[in-house]
Write a protein that holds these residues in place. Structure first.
Motif, PDB file in Angstrom:
ATOM      1  N   MET A   1     -71.337  90.086  18.880  1.00 45.22           N
ATOM      2  CA  MET A   1     -71.541  91.045  17.950  1.00 45.22           C
ATOM      3  C   MET A   1     -70.279  91.949  17.787  1.00 45.22           C
ATOM      4  O   MET A   1     -69.868  92.226  18.971  1.00 45.22           O
ATOM      5  CB  MET A   1     -72.759  91.736  18.012  1.00 45.22           C
ATOM      6  CG  MET A   1     -74.039  90.806  17.763  1.00 45.22           C
ATOM      7  SD  MET A   1     -74.183  90.164  16.043  1.00 45.22           S
ATOM      8  CE  MET A   1     -74.379  91.696  15.071  1.00 45.22           C
ATOM      9  N   LEU A  57     -71.579  97.697  16.019  1.00 43.83           N
ATOM     10  CA  LEU A  57     -72.983  97.471  16.091  1.00 43.83           C
ATOM     11  C   LEU A  57     -73.561  97.961  17.157  1.00 43.83           C
ATOM     12  O   LEU A  57     -74.774  98.171  17.642  1.00 43.83           O
ATOM     13  CB  LEU A  57     -73.263  96.086  15.678  1.00 43.83           C
ATOM     14  CG  LEU A  57     -72.842  95.456  14.449  1.00 43.83           C
ATOM     15  CD1 LEU A  57     -73.562  94.003  13.877  1.00 43.83           C
ATOM     16  CD2 LEU A  57     -73.204  96.389  13.188  1.00 43.83           C
ATOM     17  N   GLU A  58     -72.945  97.797  18.362  1.00 44.52           N
ATOM     18  CA  GLU A  58     -73.503  98.232  19.501  1.00 44.52           C
ATOM     19  C   GLU A  58     -74.064  99.484  19.711  1.00 44.52           C
ATOM     20  O   GLU A  58     -75.128  99.640  20.419  1.00 44.52           O
ATOM     21  CB  GLU A  58     -72.390  98.253  20.825  1.00 44.52           C
ATOM     22  CG  GLU A  58     -72.886  97.946  22.378  1.00 44.52           C
ATOM     23  CD  GLU A  58     -71.842  97.639  23.035  1.00 44.52           C
ATOM     24  OE1 GLU A  58     -71.133  96.669  22.873  1.00 44.52           O
ATOM     25  OE2 GLU A  58     -71.530  98.529  24.094  1.00 44.52           O
ATOM     26  N   TRP A  61     -78.851  98.925  17.552  1.00 42.54           N
ATOM     27  CA  TRP A  61     -79.680  97.994  18.106  1.00 42.54           C
ATOM     28  C   TRP A  61     -79.455  97.445  19.489  1.00 42.54           C
ATOM     29  O   TRP A  61     -80.233  97.525  20.463  1.00 42.54           O
ATOM     30  CB  TRP A  61     -80.508  96.780  17.396  1.00 42.54           C
ATOM     31  CG  TRP A  61     -81.257  97.452  16.503  1.00 42.54           C
ATOM     32  CD1 TRP A  61     -81.737  98.688  15.978  1.00 42.54           C
ATOM     33  CD2 TRP A  61     -82.015  96.660  15.283  1.00 42.54           C
ATOM     34  NE1 TRP A  61     -82.622  98.866  14.930  1.00 42.54           N
ATOM     35  CE2 TRP A  61     -82.717  97.620  14.511  1.00 42.54           C
ATOM     36  CE3 TRP A  61     -81.986  95.194  14.891  1.00 42.54           C
ATOM     37  CZ2 TRP A  61     -83.718  97.068  13.611  1.00 42.54           C
ATOM     38  CZ3 TRP A  61     -82.785  95.009  14.143  1.00 42.54           C
ATOM     39  CH2 TRP A  61     -83.778  95.766  13.284  1.00 42.54           C
ATOM     40  N   ARG A  62     -78.267  97.399  19.688  1.00 45.65           N
ATOM     41  CA  ARG A  62     -77.688  96.488  21.069  1.00 45.65           C
ATOM     42  C   ARG A  62     -77.994  97.403  22.057  1.00 45.65           C
ATOM     43  O   ARG A  62     -78.634  97.191  23.094  1.00 45.65           O
ATOM     44  CB  ARG A  62     -76.323  96.123  20.870  1.00 45.65           C
ATOM     45  CG  ARG A  62     -76.120  95.037  22.180  1.00 45.65           C
ATOM     46  CD  ARG A  62     -74.515  94.468  21.876  1.00 45.65           C
ATOM     47  NE  ARG A  62     -74.336  93.439  22.730  1.00 45.65           N
ATOM     48  CZ  ARG A  62     -73.333  92.847  22.974  1.00 45.65           C
ATOM     49  NH1 ARG A  62     -72.525  92.865  22.079  1.00 45.65           N
ATOM     50  NH2 ARG A  62     -73.000  92.016  23.950  1.00 45.65           N
ATOM     51  N   ASN A  96     -81.673  97.739  22.748  1.00 41.34           N
ATOM     52  CA  ASN A  96     -82.157  96.414  23.555  1.00 41.34           C
ATOM     53  C   ASN A  96     -81.907  96.353  25.007  1.00 41.34           C
ATOM     54  O   ASN A  96     -82.846  96.296  25.590  1.00 41.34           O
ATOM     55  CB  ASN A  96     -81.863  95.398  22.635  1.00 41.34           C
ATOM     56  CG  ASN A  96     -82.726  94.385  22.394  1.00 41.34           C
ATOM     57  OD1 ASN A  96     -83.695  94.646  21.895  1.00 41.34           O
ATOM     58  ND2 ASN A  96     -82.362  93.163  22.803  1.00 41.34           N
ATOM     59  N   TYR A 152     -86.996  97.254  14.041  1.00 46.83           N
ATOM     60  CA  TYR A 152     -86.433  97.129  15.315  1.00 46.83           C
ATOM     61  C   TYR A 152     -87.804  96.798  16.210  1.00 46.83           C
ATOM     62  O   TYR A 152     -87.640  95.672  16.983  1.00 46.83           O
ATOM     63  CB  TYR A 152     -86.052  98.314  15.889  1.00 46.83           C
ATOM     64  CG  TYR A 152     -85.499  98.304  17.544  1.00 46.83           C
ATOM     65  CD1 TYR A 152     -84.811  97.358  17.956  1.00 46.83           C
ATOM     66  CD2 TYR A 152     -86.244  99.255  18.442  1.00 46.83           C
ATOM     67  CE1 TYR A 152     -84.368  97.274  19.293  1.00 46.83           C
ATOM     68  CE2 TYR A 152     -86.151  98.922  19.869  1.00 46.83           C
ATOM     69  CZ  TYR A 152     -85.078  98.126  20.299  1.00 46.83           C
ATOM     70  OH  TYR A 152     -84.799  97.843  21.327  1.00 46.83           O
ATOM     71  N   HIS A 197     -88.470  93.193  15.609  1.00 46.10           N
ATOM     72  CA  HIS A 197     -87.324  92.283  16.131  1.00 46.10           C
ATOM     73  C   HIS A 197     -87.850  92.036  17.723  1.00 46.10           C
ATOM     74  O   HIS A 197     -87.752  90.916  18.198  1.00 46.10           O
ATOM     75  CB  HIS A 197     -86.091  93.164  16.126  1.00 46.10           C
ATOM     76  CG  HIS A 197     -85.023  92.743  17.202  1.00 46.10           C
ATOM     77  ND1 HIS A 197     -84.569  91.584  17.287  1.00 46.10           N
ATOM     78  CD2 HIS A 197     -84.598  93.480  18.303  1.00 46.10           C
ATOM     79  CE1 HIS A 197     -83.902  91.435  18.589  1.00 46.10           C
ATOM     80  NE2 HIS A 197     -83.774  92.671  19.044  1.00 46.10           N
ATOM     81  N   ASN A 210     -77.964  96.688  11.266  1.00 44.32           N
ATOM     82  CA  ASN A 210     -79.307  96.088  11.777  1.00 44.32           C
ATOM     83  C   ASN A 210     -79.361  94.805  11.139  1.00 44.32           C
ATOM     84  O   ASN A 210     -80.069  93.731  11.636  1.00 44.32           O
ATOM     85  CB  ASN A 210     -80.318  97.162  11.475  1.00 44.32           C
ATOM     86  CG  ASN A 210     -80.027  98.645  12.147  1.00 44.32           C
ATOM     87  OD1 ASN A 210     -79.373  98.418  13.487  1.00 44.32           O
ATOM     88  ND2 ASN A 210     -80.890  99.477  11.913  1.00 44.32           N
ATOM     89  N   TRP A 254     -77.537  92.263  12.808  1.00 48.35           N
ATOM     90  CA  TRP A 254     -78.202  91.722  14.228  1.00 48.35           C
ATOM     91  C   TRP A 254     -79.344  91.129  13.818  1.00 48.35           C
ATOM     92  O   TRP A 254     -79.461  90.004  14.630  1.00 48.35           O
ATOM     93  CB  TRP A 254     -78.823  93.190  14.648  1.00 48.35           C
ATOM     94  CG  TRP A 254     -79.215  93.142  16.059  1.00 48.35           C
ATOM     95  CD1 TRP A 254     -80.972  93.063  16.283  1.00 48.35           C
ATOM     96  CD2 TRP A 254     -78.788  93.064  17.483  1.00 48.35           C
ATOM     97  NE1 TRP A 254     -81.021  92.803  17.560  1.00 48.35           N
ATOM     98  CE2 TRP A 254     -79.979  93.038  18.283  1.00 48.35           C
ATOM     99  CE3 TRP A 254     -77.672  93.214  17.773  1.00 48.35           C
ATOM    100  CZ2 TRP A 254     -79.705  92.838  19.728  1.00 48.35           C
ATOM    101  CZ3 TRP A 254     -77.415  93.051  19.104  1.00 48.35           C
ATOM    102  CH2 TRP A 254     -78.480  93.077  20.177  1.00 48.35           C
ATOM    103  N   TYR A 260     -78.047  87.663  12.913  1.00 45.31           N
ATOM    104  CA  TYR A 260     -77.511  87.064  14.193  1.00 45.31           C
ATOM    105  C   TYR A 260     -78.525  86.189  14.980  1.00 45.31           C
ATOM    106  O   TYR A 260     -78.336  85.003  15.428  1.00 45.31           O
ATOM    107  CB  TYR A 260     -76.651  88.141  14.917  1.00 45.31           C
ATOM    108  CG  TYR A 260     -76.233  87.660  16.177  1.00 45.31           C
ATOM    109  CD1 TYR A 260     -75.006  86.882  16.408  1.00 45.31           C
ATOM    110  CD2 TYR A 260     -76.941  88.238  17.489  1.00 45.31           C
ATOM    111  CE1 TYR A 260     -74.700  86.586  17.880  1.00 45.31           C
ATOM    112  CE2 TYR A 260     -76.541  87.879  18.763  1.00 45.31           C
ATOM    113  CZ  TYR A 260     -75.353  87.023  18.911  1.00 45.31           C
ATOM    114  OH  TYR A 260     -74.895  86.840  20.097  1.00 45.31           O
ATOM    115  N   HIS A 261     -79.633  86.919  15.259  1.00 43.55           N
ATOM    116  CA  HIS A 261     -80.935  86.572  16.026  1.00 43.55           C
ATOM    117  C   HIS A 261     -81.495  85.210  15.329  1.00 43.55           C
ATOM    118  O   HIS A 261     -82.108  84.527  15.872  1.00 43.55           O
ATOM    119  CB  HIS A 261     -81.902  87.540  16.143  1.00 43.55           C
ATOM    120  CG  HIS A 261     -81.201  88.284  17.557  1.00 43.55           C
ATOM    121  ND1 HIS A 261     -81.513  87.865  18.852  1.00 43.55           N
ATOM    122  CD2 HIS A 261     -80.682  89.485  17.652  1.00 43.55           C
ATOM    123  CE1 HIS A 261     -80.911  88.611  19.497  1.00 43.55           C
ATOM    124  NE2 HIS A 261     -80.245  89.696  18.832  1.00 43.55           N
TER     125      HIS A 261
END
Length: 469
Positions: free
Chosen positions: A1, A5-6, A9-10, A13, A52, A55, A93, A96, A99-100
């Motif tokens: 990613m 973006l870190e 959500w990263r 997480n 989130y 997710h 988001n 993210w 991506y998942h």
């Protein structure tokens, strides 16, 4: 990613070890109520956090739906600049989630949208605006979870306030985080660091009624009854049907000694936000007050109060099985109802919970020790639990209570039988745990003299000799 973006959500997480779906369900329920009862201007953030949570549960389709609500929930009154910043968080988001879902093309589409907006914020002044919102987003997200994260929330709000010290919402967030940290610390001496922060928040954000009632509770603790009452009356005039205001109003009545009024208001909150663990927990605590306060004609505990306290404490546990406080309260109610086996089962079960904090372990062992002393008359078992409390070095009200109780027990033993080594051994243990090694050694030497065969006393003396030499 992409690196930008870190911060959203990263990072959450990596830092949040939320693996219990029941915990997620509990937070999700609270946020859904907040969407209904708290100002619409913040709904975009609530939907972001709900996304989130989806997710975390692996439901990425639902996460996307929540993000769509977040995007449409951006206040129409927002400036172009504010809207851009809020969209950076949301588009990050979206990327993210895609991506998942292994939808790489869609993920890159949203990543490019983020990049396009970021290009407008390359100057230091514009980057400040971006960071301000990201820090605020992180702070409010941490606040949505358990007390483990209040410190991190406060740190995020502090960073944001360094960029804009007079932002009303950030001042409210910081004051709320510090207030919750104080309530979560179980310190032997009350902390009032939140008072000037709450006062500042009310100054910058006079429409934030929740902050007003929290300040009222602090004023009540400080015996500033006139100011406290005035703020409560203002809050009730401004938002008489807001459950997030009413729950603190009920707490105000409870702390003021008006338990009947507190129950009335808590029941109103329950009608507005049904099946909320915190409200049933508070109702159980209110009814617990009546168990001995209003005894029957035969002098026995009030049966109706026991029944109500039992119902609400069981309901609180049922609604949030990971709530340690609710389990401890239920065990306490079992004791008061003379259901000792059930109390022991509840204590035992709660001690095996994986999410116990040190303070909660202390409280559990303290309550169990008190139960063993009062109901089972088992001093030796109680001593073991008092020791468990004291060996945890966190300076809390529970540790202080355990030290007082164990010291009193030791002094009673010595006065009743000066030749019994046990009392001196307990005093040695207490002083050793309080880092008073010389006094500890003197007591252990007395215990060893009276009971020379005890390995506990000889080992303690040897360890202290080594420390003091």
């Amino acid at each position: 990613m992409p690196f930008y973006l870190e911060p959203v959500w990263r990072r959450w997480n990596d830092e949040m070890n939320i693996i219990n779906e029941k915990d997620i369900d509990y937070v999700e329920e609270r946020l859904n109520y907040q969407v209904v009862f708290l100002p619409d201007a913040y709904n975009h953030r609530k939907y972001n956090i709900l996304a989130y949570l989806k997710h975390l549960k692996g439901d990425h389709d639902e996460a996307l739906l929540q993000l769509q609500k977040a995007e449409s929930g951006i206040p129409a009154s927002s400036t172009s600049e504010d809207t851009d910043v809020k969209r950076v968080v949301m588009y990050g988001n979206f990327a993210w989630v895609y991506y998942h879902q292994n939808q790489v093309d869609k993920g890159f589409t949203y990543a490019e949208k983020v990049q396009t907006i970021l290009q407008k914020y390359e100057s230091p002044a514009m980057q400040k605006t971006l960071l301000l919102d990201i820090y605020g987003e992180q702070g409010w997200t941490y606040m949505s979870f358990t007390g483990n994260y209040y410190q991190r929330a406060a740190e995020c709000f502090e960073k944001a306030l360094e960029l804009d010290p007079e932002d009303p919402e950030l001042n409210s967030g910081y004051a709320l985080a510090v207030y919750r940290m104080e309530g979560f610390a179980f310190l032997s001496k009350p902390s009032y660091k939140s008072v000037p922060l709450l006062e500042r928040a009310v100054q910058f954000n006079p429409s934030d009624t929740v902050v007003k009632v929290l300040l009222a509770l602090k004023y009540l603790d400080l015996k500033n009854y006139r100011q406290a009452t005035m703020l409560i009356e203002q809050a009730l005039l401004e938002q008489p049907e807001n459950p997030y205001v009413l729950r603190y109003v009920a707490m105000f009545y409870k702390r003021s000694g008006n338990t009947v009024k507190a129950i009335e208001v808590f029941k109103k909150v329950d009608s507005l936000t049904p099946n909320t663990c915190a409200i049933h927990y508070q109702l159980a605590k209110c009814y617990k007050i009546f168990i001995y306060k209003h005894r029957g004609l035969d002098g026995q505990p009030n049966g109706e109060a026991i029944s109500n306290a039992m119902f609400h404490s069981k309901k609180a546990v049922e609604l949030n099985k990971s709530s340690v406080a609710a389990h401890i309260l239920l065990a306490d109610i079992y004791i008061r109802a003379n259901k000792y086996q059930k109390a022991e089962e509840e204590f035992d079960k709660t001690l095996t919970m994986s999410n116990l904090l040190y303070e909660q372990k202390q409280e559990l062992h303290l309550r169990w020790a008190q139960y063993l002393m009062s109901s089972r008359k088992s001093e030796s078992e109680a001593v073991n639990h008092f020791k468990e409390v004291i060996e945890i070095q966190n300076q809390t009200i529970f540790r202080e209570s355990a030290i007082r109780a164990l010291k009193s027990l030791a002094e009673t033993m010595i006065s009743q039988n000066p030749k019994d080594a046990t009392g001196y051994g307990l005093l040695g243990f207490i002083h050793q745990q309080e880092r008073r090694d010389v006094t500890a050694l003197k007591n252990y030497e007395k215990a060893h003299l009276l009971d020379p065969d005890s390995e506990e006393y000889s080992d303690a003396c040897a360890a202290l000799y080594a420390t003091l030499s």
